[in-house]
Scaffold this motif. Sequence first.
Motif, mmCIF file in Angstrom:
data_model
loop_
_atom_site.group_PDB
_atom_site.id
_atom_site.type_symbol
_atom_site.label_atom_id
_atom_site.label_comp_id
_atom_site.label_asym_id
_atom_site.label_seq_id
_atom_site.Cartn_x
_atom_site.Cartn_y
_atom_site.Cartn_z
ATOM 1 N N ILE A 176 5.152 -3.646 -6.279
ATOM 2 C CA ILE A 176 5.209 -2.186 -6.348
ATOM 3 C C ILE A 176 4.984 -1.733 -7.791
ATOM 4 C CG2 ILE A 176 6.672 -0.158 -5.996
ATOM 5 C CD1 ILE A 176 5.881 -1.497 -3.407
ATOM 6 N N MET A 177 4.219 -0.675 -7.961
ATOM 7 C CA MET A 177 3.962 -0.122 -9.288
ATOM 8 C C MET A 177 4.608 1.253 -9.414
ATOM 9 S SD MET A 177 0.278 0.594 -11.138
ATOM 10 C CE MET A 177 -0.067 2.116 -10.256
ATOM 11 N N ALA A 205 -2.937 7.940 -6.255
ATOM 12 C CA ALA A 205 -2.075 6.972 -6.932
ATOM 13 C C ALA A 205 -2.046 5.652 -6.172
ATOM 14 C CB ALA A 205 -0.664 7.534 -7.079
ATOM 15 N N GLY A 206 -2.047 5.738 -4.839
ATOM 16 C CA GLY A 206 -2.047 4.526 -4.034
ATOM 17 C C GLY A 206 -3.289 3.689 -4.262
ATOM 18 N N TYR A 214 -1.299 -3.963 -6.486
ATOM 19 C CA TYR A 214 0.007 -3.551 -5.970
ATOM 20 C C TYR A 214 -0.174 -2.854 -4.625
ATOM 21 C CZ TYR A 214 1.621 -4.782 -10.567
ATOM 22 O OH TYR A 214 1.908 -5.495 -11.710
ATOM 23 N N SER A 215 0.767 -3.104 -3.725
ATOM 24 C CA SER A 215 0.607 -2.587 -2.367
ATOM 25 C C SER A 215 0.964 -1.119 -2.258
ATOM 26 C CB SER A 215 1.454 -3.401 -1.387
ATOM 27 O OG SER A 215 2.822 -3.312 -1.712
ATOM 28 N N GLN A 216 1.916 -0.643 -3.051
ATOM 29 C CA GLN A 216 2.331 0.745 -2.987
ATOM 30 C C GLN A 216 2.824 1.191 -4.358
ATOM 31 O OE1 GLN A 216 4.596 2.216 0.404
ATOM 32 N NE2 GLN A 216 4.428 0.227 1.400
ATOM 33 N N LEU A 310 8.262 -5.400 -9.608
ATOM 34 C CA LEU A 310 8.125 -4.019 -10.054
ATOM 35 C C LEU A 310 7.297 -4.009 -11.330
ATOM 36 C CD1 LEU A 310 11.810 -2.755 -9.669
ATOM 37 C CD2 LEU A 310 9.871 -2.074 -8.248
ATOM 38 N N ALA A 311 6.376 -3.067 -11.428
ATOM 39 C CA ALA A 311 5.573 -2.917 -12.640
ATOM 40 C C ALA A 311 5.821 -1.530 -13.215
ATOM 41 C CB ALA A 311 4.094 -3.109 -12.342
#
Length: 353
Positions: A176-177, A205-206, A214-216, A310-311
Motif C-alpha cells: 500500500i502507498m 492516485a490508484g 502498489y495495489s492500492q 507501507l510506502a
Amino acid sequence: MQISFTKTTNPKIMPPVEKLGFGSIFSDHMFVMDYTDDKQWHNFRIVPYGNIELNPAASVLHYANEVFEGMKAYRWADGSIHLFRPYENAKRINISAERIDLPQIPENIFVEAVRELVKVDKNWVPSGAGTSLYIRPFLFSTDPELALHGIHQATFIIIMSPSASYFAEGIKPVKIMLETQDVRAVRGGTGYTKCGGNYAASNRAGDRALEKGYSQVLWLDGVERKYVEEVGAMNVMFKINGTVVTPALTGSILGGITRKSCLELLKSWNIPAEERLLSVDELISAAQNGKLDEAFGTGTAAVISPIGELAYNDQKYTVNDFKIGPVAQKLYDELTGIQWGTRPDPFNWTECI
C-alpha cells in the motif's frame, strides 16, 4: 410489494469456478423499480438482465447523482442460501441517497427485492469453496433535464455476479502507498457515502500506485493531510502496540459493514480496539519502532486484506514480516465461517432466503 416477473428466453450457463473472476459475469435477471414524485416507488419488476435505456439528458449522466451498495449471497453446505446483514446495506444506501438528494428506499422493500432476485437466480449462487454471489444494488436519477435542481425521477436496479474466491491462492498481503498528492474526500462532502464520484476521484492516485507496484493507496484526510482515512475501496485497521486502531467515522470515511462487524467481534473477544483519529506520523513512528504489529483492510469483496508493506515519502516499511497477522487471520476465519455457515452465528447476522 407485488413484483412482476419476466423470465429470460435466453438463459445462460454459469462458467466453472476457475473462470468466474469478480464482477464480469452476470446472472440471468435483474430487479428494477422506478420513482416519481407523484407515484413514489412503483413498477416493481424482475426482468432479463440487459441494457438500460436512458434519455441523453438524464441527470445521472451529467451530474453523477448515483449511489450503490455491495453485498453477497452465500451457499451453505446444505444447499441453503444466506445473506449477510442485508438491513445494514439497506440503511447505508439511504444514508448515501440522502446526501446526494436521491429518494429514500424503504428498508423492507430493499431487502425483499434482494431476496426475490436471489430466489429467481438461485442457480447462480456458486457452491465452490470461497465463492459467493456478489449483489450490486444501485440507485440513480433519470430526470431528463440539464437544469440543476432537485431529483424528481429515479430508478433502482439490482444486478448480480457469481464470484470466485477473492484469494484463490490463499490470503496474500498487499503493498500500500500513502497518497500525498490527491485527496479522496473532506468532511461535509460525500466521503461517507457509497457514490460513484468518490471512486472516480480515486482512479488517478490508484493508477500512480499501480505503476509503482502498489495495489492500492492509503488516503489521508483532505484538509490537514495528516490523518489516515481508508484504503482504496476498503476501511483499514492497524494493530499498534497490542491495540487495534481504526480511523473514526468523522464524515469523510465510509461506514463499512465489514468494519462494523470486525469491531463487534473484537469487542466480544475482549481485544482492545479504538475508533479515533490516527495521524500518519503516529503510524509511521509505530512502523519504525516495531510497534505496528498488523495492518489490514476490511471490505465486502475481500473481507480481510492484510497489508505487508507501507510506502510513505519514498520510504518502505514492512509489516509483520509480510505475513497475515493473528488478529487479521482470526477475523477472516470468523467472518467467513459465519457467512458460509461453518461457524456459529451468535449475532444473528445471516438470513436464509
